[in-house]
Design a protein around this motif. Structure first.
Motif: not given
Length: 297
Positions: A78-87, A123-127, A153-162, A175-178
């Protein structure tokens, strides 16, 4: 009520709308397209306000179910697909992803997690640090080495910082940002009273950190940006430009900021980006600029 009906009802109010809402100069002359996008934004906002209470608390996270194999039974590959996290974005919650989550599940993504971060986050860093802890828990619970993230929006920036500053590229495959203000947005100056809004301004310390070299970053980035996004000033602020990142920017024509995580055409583009089948998202692709397009209206 259909969107076209809402559009006709709003036409007499177009002059007032132009005076009340900040419209970047690059949107001048797009009155009908802007009016249709605005009608859709209003309809989405109304629906989201109804759904908002359902997304205030964190979702229940059931352990991943693994069906036992009968003795001697052959296991099909089976094709392994990782979990998707929505922020979600600023002053929002996981309810914004109701339709996108359903779309992902219908197309084979059975492990989808919608996260909430506190509306008191300043704070984006804390998030981003908290996001890292959530991702470690998700990987352990699902027995996965990596995840994919979709951030609005902001969720993409938090994920990008991570990913860039907290070594999250070892965990995040794509990482897909909207509508994420990658280079900062100047819209709504009065919102500067909130510290996290100030971090989304051009020249902020957080954005300066994200502009630093990131050699060897393993995460693929796909940034969807809208030519009618009234929260991006300039509009291209939602494009990701970094010489060290494997990135693609996808221009979405015909819808606004709130519609990005809701519109079915964008959902299709997101699925393709996560699966690596969107043009320019292959493993061996080189960093590119404005090389994609998606017309939805």
């Amino acid at each position: 009520m259909k969107v076209t009906q809402v559009t006709r009802a709003l036409q007499p109010f177009e002059p007032l709308y132009r005076q009340l809402l900040p419209i970047p100069g690059s949107l001048a002359g797009l009155s009908m397209a802007l009016l249709k996008a605005t009608a859709l934004e209003i309809a989405i906002l109304a629906g989201h306000l109804i759904l908002y209470p359902s997304g205030i608390i964190q979702e229940r996270r059931a352990p991943a179910i693994r069906l036992p194999l009968h003795e001697g039974a052959a296991q099909l590959p089976t094709e392994s697909k990782p979990p998707v996290v929505l922020l979600h974005g600023f002053i929002d919650n996981r309810s914004v992803f109701l339709l996108l989550r359903r779309s992902l599940a219908q197309h084979g993504r059975q492990q989808v997690v919608s996260l909430n971060y506190s509306p008191l986050t300043c704070d984006i860093r804390t998030a981003a640090k908290l996001l890292g802890r959530h991702i470690e828990e998700i990987c352990e619970r699902t027995d996965s080495g990596q995840v994919d993230i979709v951030g609005h929006s902001l969720g993409g920036l938090i994920a990008r910082y991570y990913v860039q500053r907290l070594a999250g590229d070892t965990r995040v495959r794509t990482l897909v940002t909207l509508g994420t203000p990658h280079s900062g947005t100047r819209v709504a100056p009065l919102a500067n009273a909130h510290p996290i809004v100030r971090q989304m301004r051009p020249g902020s310390a957080v954005l300066d950190e994200l502009a630093l070299p990131t050699p060897g970053c393993r995460t693929r980035f796909v940034s969807f940006w809208s030519d009618l996004d009234h929260l991006m000033d300039p509009l291209e602020a939602a494009c990701l430009e970094h010489p060290d990142l494997l990135s693609q920017n996808v221009r979405v024509t015909g819808i606004g900021h709130l519609a990005l995580p809701v519109h079915p055409a964008v959902a299709s583009g997101i699925r393709q980006a996560l699966d690596g089948t969107y043009p320019g998202t292959s493993e061996d692709a080189q960093p590119t600029a404005h090389d994609g397009g998606l017309t939805v209206a």
